[in-house]
Design an enzyme around this catalytic site. Structure first.
Site, short mmCIF file in Angstrom:
data_model
loop_
_atom_site.label_atom_id
_atom_site.label_comp_id
_atom_site.label_asym_id
_atom_site.label_seq_id
_atom_site.Cartn_x
_atom_site.Cartn_y
_atom_site.Cartn_z
N ASP A 268 2.26 2.43 7.06
CA ASP A 268 2.29 2.55 5.61
C ASP A 268 3.19 1.43 5.09
OD1 ASP A 268 2.08 5.49 3.48
OD2 ASP A 268 2.07 3.36 2.96
C1 GLC Z 1 1.71 3.83 -0.36
C2 GLC Z 1 1.07 5.08 0.18
C3 GLC Z 1 -0.20 4.83 0.90
C4 GLC Z 1 -0.91 3.65 0.27
C5 GLC Z 1 -0.08 2.42 0.53
C6 GLC Z 1 -0.70 1.16 -0.09
O1 GLC Z 1 3.10 3.88 -0.28
O2 GLC Z 1 1.86 5.97 0.96
O3 GLC Z 1 -0.98 6.03 0.85
O4 GLC Z 1 -2.21 3.50 0.81
O5 GLC Z 1 1.26 2.57 0.08
O6 GLC Z 1 -0.64 1.26 -1.47
#
Ligand code: GLC
Length: 740
Positions: A268
């Protein structure tokens, strides 16, 4: 290499050969480059990313949705780098792109995999026009805590419903042919157990026993992997002491060794470097070591890998095999996407944005997602023949942005049709439609405008209150400790109730709210979640009976926040509460007789049942279930039993019913839930129509992970219920006997 690769097929063996051939040519720096994703939303990315692209130091970009810019980034990567490896272009296409569908929790209330698949297909086609070829969805975290803001992105509390809808969304995004224009790679997230964050606080710790991890939180991910999802994303959360982005048990033992997943794992956002903040590592280098060793193939928006993997390799702390495995996984997905053959996007080859089909899909999804929680005195549907005027009141009646919900980076608010406008269009020429916002927004504490609202309600035949949460009150990092209606909405309900007019509440929210303080002050409730672009026409059609509500709750509604976690598939405990051990005084208060009968698992200050149960949802029709039966009283391991029921529409209108089948394994080597959804089907019935509904249950369908952590079905007696909610009472049973 790029030219010759472009002419090859993508059969599995060929893919393996193509990957191996490319890998053999890559330098270490180019390999590590593929494991790196950077944000491209700031300024003109081709300028500041050009050097990395030309040097092959970047495998993916995120958050760029201008097709000209994306094509330029691809051109530099493909034409100006040594090996010409195209980019993965990632975006959070969670529930629509320009045309916004209901939030996933709302789509889950449709209990309809087909509409979820269609909605994802529309989203993929729209996103692909911008060069996006990878979405970070479906989010399939089992969510049993409505305080958690991200419950909005989930499909709710149930393993089977989340698994089926997660697969449908993967299929919608990835299409029948992943390399076709308009197909984008899906990403099952967040692996794993993110929905179990303590107290519903986002990013908080999770502690999940392995049996619960395997029987509940991992099941939807296994279904997505079996359905061919191309990528997974690790969660931010600490999972039993080891954050998911460094969790070898999840990323290697379960995902690779047990499930045979051959896509790739992305972290993430900066979750690799956050390992240090968790207290697992002392610096970025150690974080890179832990994540690479565990099996994170690509680092999202962080440079721990770029800055440290070469040194870790040089020191012998990680092997080149670790890097080659990650790069192989990434390149394999790029080949499957056909990016080497077609690296650039021509929007003209794709359907226009927000076309008629897209809007019709959004409307159908919204229509099927709305749940009618109550309808006292059949105040709904409204009839223009019987009404002269309606009062529309509240901060969410005409809020084109708020109705879209969370995670709508690319939603086009100009496409939104609000309930107020839709009602005007539908009946405004027949009856007098009056409107007072009454509150600036859902959190307002100002009640000055309540008098105006009371006045138009008192002078109208019916009052329709549009209440709930603005979209900013749900989603990532937006958990709430108090999940009542925000602001002074409850006071507004109380004031409108005093007019004595019929009061209908239409609630737009990103989570179950505790409605106990208003539920008895309204005659009917339509729960519309955040219904997306076409939420207005869908709600108007339901209010005025053009269509009947058909949604069913994908998540339990607590009476009070203190009941959380409360979900239908709870364990029985050794002292389960029951209606004869707990006296129900009123909706808030109960009293346990001061005898041994009173000693059971409940709270003194509220009833032990939820306000509204999982699977609950009313209709303008009425449905009668009769004659539940099992095709056999006894089956052997490996056999199938068919559970049947006769379903009749005893109402006066055609409507959909979601038939639900629940099972309980009465005795097992580990305790099993009092009910588990094992089948469901949405059916359309005409008035008076009777159909026979059959569900096939194989002995594998009731397998679980027991003391030995093996997926096993155990002999014994199983109770089976079929009905229109998890409170279904009509029951049969069958026995599984050990094979002869
Ligand atoms: C965020 C989220 C994730 C998302 C990623 C990209 O913090 O936790 O679900 O896809 O960043 O935006």
């Amino acid at each position: 290499m790029n030219a010759s690769m472009a002419n090859q097929s993508s059969a599995p063996d060929d893919i393996a050969e193509r990957v191996a051939a490319l890998l053999a040519q890559m330098t270490l720096a180019e390999k590590i480059g593929q494991m790196r994703q950077l944000n491209a939303s700031e300024g003109y990315a081709p300028h500041y990313l050009a050097d990395d692209l030309k040097a092959g130091r970047l495998g993916s970009v995120i958050n760029i949705v201008d097709v000209g810019t994306v094509n330029e980034l691809q051109r530099i990567a493909v034409e100006e780098s040594r090996l010409g490896i195209p980019l993965l272009v990632g975006r959070d296409v969670i529930h629509g792109f320009k045309t916004v569908m209901p939030i996933p929790l709302g789509q889950a209330a449709s209990w309809n995999p087909d509409i979820v698949r269609q909605a994802a297909r529309v989203a993929a086609l729209e996103a692909a026009t911008t060069g996006v070829n990878w979405t970070f969805a479906p989010m399939i975290d089992i969510s049993r805590d409505p305080r958690w803001g991200r419950i909005a992105e989930s499909f709710g509390e149930c393993v089977l419903l989340t698994s089926k809808l997660g697969v449908a969304m993967v299929e919608g995004f990835q299409g029948d042919q992943l390399s076709a224009a308009g197909s984008i790679a899906a990403c099952a997230k967040h692996f794993a157990g993110y929905g179990a964050v303590e107290s519903g606080r986002d990013y908080a710790t999770t502690n999940i026993p392995e049996t619960k991890l395997r029987n509940v939180y991992l099941r939807p991910f296994k279904a997505a992997v079996d359905a061919g999802v191309m990528t997974l994303m690790t969660s931010f959360s600490d999972v039993n002491g080891i954050p998911a982005s460094a969790n070898e048990f999840l990323l290697r033992q379960v995902l690779r060794d047990e499930w045979g997943f051959d896509g790739f794992v992305v972290s993430d956002w900066d979750s690799v470097r956050q390992l240090q903040i968790h207290g697992l590592t002392e610096n970025d280098k150690e974080s890179a070591f832990e994540a690479a060793r565990a099996g994170v193939d690509m680092e999202m928006q962080g440079d721990a890998y770029a800055n440290n993997l070469a040194e870790l390799l040089d020191e012998g702390r990680i092997s080149i095999d670790t890097i080659d495995r990650a790069v192989t996984n990434i390149i394999r997905v790029k080949i499957r996407l056909g990016l080497f053959e077609e690296s650039f996007t021509d929007p003209e080859k794709l359907p226009p944005i927000a076309n008629e089909h897209a809007l019709a899909t959004a409307r159908k999804a919204a229509l099927q997602s709305v749940v009618m929680l109550k309808n006292d005195r059949a105040v709904l549907p409204l009839s223009v023949d019987e009404l002269k005027s309606v009062a529309i009141i509240g901060p969410l009646a005409d809020a084109p942005y708020q109705q879209l919900g969370t995670w709508i980076f690319d939603g086009d608010v100009n496409l939104s049709i609000t309930p107020m406008h839709a009602i005007h269009s539908l009946v405004g020429h027949d009856i007098d439609v009056r409107y007072v916002r009454a509150m600036e927004n859902s959190r307002s504490r100002a009640t000055e405008a309540f008098d105006d609202a009371v006045e138009i309600a008192a002078s109208s035949d019916v009052a329709i209150l549009f209440l709930g949460e603005e979209s900013i009150l749900s989603g990532e990092a937006h958990s709430r400790a108090d999940i009542n209606l925000p602001g002074d909405q409850a006071e507004l309900v109380r004031r409108i109730r005093q007019t004595g007019k019929p009061v209908i509440a239409v609630i737009l929210a990103g989570r179950p709210l505790t409605l106990t303080n208003i539920v008895d002050q309204v005659d009917a409730i339509l729960y519309a979640w955040h219904p997306g672009t076409m939420g207005g026409p869908a709600i108007a059609d339901l209010l005025f009976g053009i269509e009947s509500p058909s949604g069913k709750l994908p998540v339990t509604f607590p009476r009070l926040v203190g009941q959380i976690p409360i979900y239908y598939s709870q364990k029985n405990s050794g002292k389960p509460p029951s209606h004869d051990t707990v006296v129900h005084i009123d909706d808030i208060h109960t009293r346990a007789p001061q005898t041994s009968l009173g000693m059971s698992a409940f709270h003194l200050d509220t009833h032990f049942t939820p306000l509204f149960a999982f699977g609950h949802g009313l209709s303008y029709a009425t449905f009668d279930y009769q004659n539940i039966r099992a095709s056999a009283q006894e089956i052997s391991m490996g056999d199938t039993v068919t559970i049947s029921v006769e379903l009749t529409n005893t109402g006066k209108v055609a409507a959909d019913e979601v038939v639900q089948l629940y099972v309980r394994d009465l005795v097992a080597s580990v305790t099993r839930p009092v009910r588990e959804l094992k089948g469901f089907r949405r059916l359309r019935l005409e008035p008076g129509q009777t159909v026979s509904v059959n569900f096939d249950l194989h002995t594998d369908d009731v397998a679980f992970y027991g003391r030995n952590m093996q997926l096993t079905t155990e002999p014994g007696v199983f109770h089976v219920w079929i009905g229109g909610s998890s409170e279904a009472q009509m029951r049969t049973e069958f026995r599984i006997v050990a094979s002869a």
